[in-house]
Design a protein around this motif. Structure first.
Motif, PDB file in Angstrom:
ATOM      1  N   UNK A   4      77.082  98.917  12.483  1.00 61.70           N
ATOM      2  CA  UNK A   4      76.924  98.777  13.930  1.00 61.70           C
ATOM      3  C   UNK A   4      75.693  97.962  14.303  1.00 61.70           C
ATOM      4  N   UNK A   5      74.639  98.083  13.504  1.00 57.29           N
ATOM      5  CA  UNK A   5      73.433  97.327  13.812  1.00 57.29           C
ATOM      6  C   UNK A   5      73.682  95.828  13.672  1.00 57.29           C
ATOM      7  N   UNK A   6      74.367  95.422  12.627  1.00 64.30           N
ATOM      8  CA  UNK A   6      74.669  94.002  12.442  1.00 64.30           C
ATOM      9  C   UNK A   6      75.600  93.506  13.547  1.00 64.30           C
ATOM     10  N   UNK A   7      76.584  94.330  13.916  1.00 59.52           N
ATOM     11  CA  UNK A   7      77.497  93.947  14.992  1.00 59.52           C
ATOM     12  C   UNK A   7      76.757  93.813  16.315  1.00 59.52           C
ATOM     13  N   UNK A   8      75.841  94.755  16.592  1.00 58.84           N
ATOM     14  CA  UNK A   8      75.103  94.706  17.845  1.00 58.84           C
ATOM     15  C   UNK A   8      74.228  93.464  17.911  1.00 58.84           C
ATOM     16  N   UNK A   9      73.569  93.134  16.807  1.00 57.31           N
ATOM     17  CA  UNK A   9      72.722  91.944  16.796  1.00 57.31           C
ATOM     18  C   UNK A   9      73.536  90.688  17.042  1.00 57.31           C
ATOM     19  N   UNK A  10      74.713  90.607  16.439  1.00 55.25           N
ATOM     20  CA  UNK A  10      75.553  89.434  16.656  1.00 55.25           C
ATOM     21  C   UNK A  10      76.140  89.424  18.055  1.00 55.25           C
ATOM     22  N   UNK A  11      76.547  90.604  18.544  1.00 58.37           N
ATOM     23  CA  UNK A  11      77.162  90.682  19.872  1.00 58.37           C
ATOM     24  C   UNK A  11      76.195  90.216  20.956  1.00 58.37           C
ATOM     25  N   UNK A  12      74.914  90.516  20.785  1.00 59.21           N
ATOM     26  CA  UNK A  12      73.945  90.129  21.807  1.00 59.21           C
ATOM     27  C   UNK A  12      73.890  88.614  21.964  1.00 59.21           C
ATOM     28  N   UNK A  13      74.174  87.905  20.881  1.00 56.77           N
ATOM     29  CA  UNK A  13      74.182  86.449  20.946  1.00 56.77           C
ATOM     30  C   UNK A  13      75.349  85.924  21.782  1.00 56.77           C
ATOM     31  N   UNK A  14      76.389  86.744  21.947  1.00 58.33           N
ATOM     32  CA  UNK A  14      77.561  86.317  22.714  1.00 58.33           C
ATOM     33  C   UNK A  14      77.392  86.553  24.211  1.00 58.33           C
TER      34      UNK A  14
END
Length: 268
Positions: A80-90
């Motif tokens: 979830x942490x990796x997904x959240x970091x990437x999602x913020x870029x979107x």
């Protein structure tokens, strides 16, 4: 090393995201911020864009921007942490809410809680009728009357039905004794033994207070149960007392209170 890739899907390309979301839907109440039915309802828009995250080619999360809210459901065990970091870029300016990921540094939004409610299949009276192409105009009429500012149209109903999610939809329309369209509910199937979802439900203002909304809800629930849904969930703002009362009258019970996450320090 596993590599996380984010893809942006057009409506016609959403099949893999829908299949993944169905597989991740539990038997009791949906987890995360997204049910396949949320995507199905979103696909009424021709320009809908669904995000799918892949890790080593396997789906690990799916989501979309619901106005300023990024709604995401991740696979069990996903990072979830990796997904959240990437999602913020979107996210763009003003996209300050998230449902389904622990965005780093964001807070729970205490101002606008949601209630997750659940219905257990059982025999119920069915006073509604399934919605087909011949009923689309009446289904749209109820939606537009029930929700001020609704942009639903017959064309968008057809777009939803021909999308990859169209086969997941069940719809019930309830009429007055005179034949006027009074209430409607759309339910979404996620597979046998998995929880279905109601989205949306509406009653025409001219016909409220007569039980038509409850009949529409029960009709959609019965149709989902007949297909094999293990439960039916609905998510509604806690402040919407009329909606909460409607679902309680149909036999729904509150399972939990839910809060989106909001970006810290966003402009007031």
């Amino acid at each position: 090393m596993p590599s996380l890739v984010r893809r942006r899907l057009t409506p016609a390309e959403t099949g893999p995201a829908l299949r993944a979301l169905c597989a991740w839907t539990p038997a009791d109440v949906p987890g995360g911020g997204l049910h396949p039915g949320d995507v199905g309802w979103y696909l009424r828009f021709d320009d809908a864009a669904v995000l799918l995250w892949l890790d080593d080619g396997e789906p690990v999360a799916a989501g979309f921007l619901d106005g300023p809210v990024l709604r995401v459901t991740a696979a069990p065990g996903a990072d979830l942490e990796a997904l959240a970091a990437d999602a913020e870029e979107a996210l763009g300016p003003g996209d300050d809410w998230c449902d389904g990921l622990p965005m780093p540094g964001w807070e729970l939004d205490q101002d606008a809680p949601w209630l997750v409610m659940s219905w257990t299949p059982r025999p119920v009276p069915d006073h509604g009728e399934p919605v087909g192409a011949d009923d689309a105009a009446d289904r749209v009429l109820v939606q537009r009357a029930a929700f001020e500012g609704s942009t639903f149209t017959v064309e968008r109903w057809h777009a939803m039905k021909r999308s990859p999610a169209g086969e997941l939809a069940v719809e019930t329309l309830v009429r007055t004794p005179e034949g006027e369209p009074a209430a409607a509910a759309t339910g979404w199937f996620a597979g046998a033994g998995r929880c279905g979802l109601l989205e949306p439900v509406g009653t025409h203002p001219d016909h409220r207070g007569h039980g038509y909304g409850r009949d529409a809800v029960l009709g959609a629930c019965a149709a989902l149960a007949e297909r094999g849904a293990s439960a039916v969930a609905v998510v509604t703002p806690a402040a919407n007392e009329a909606a909460v009362a409607l679902y309680r009258s149909a036999g729904f019970a509150v399972v939990r209170e839910h809060h989106d996450r909001v970006r810290t320090g966003r402009p007031a």
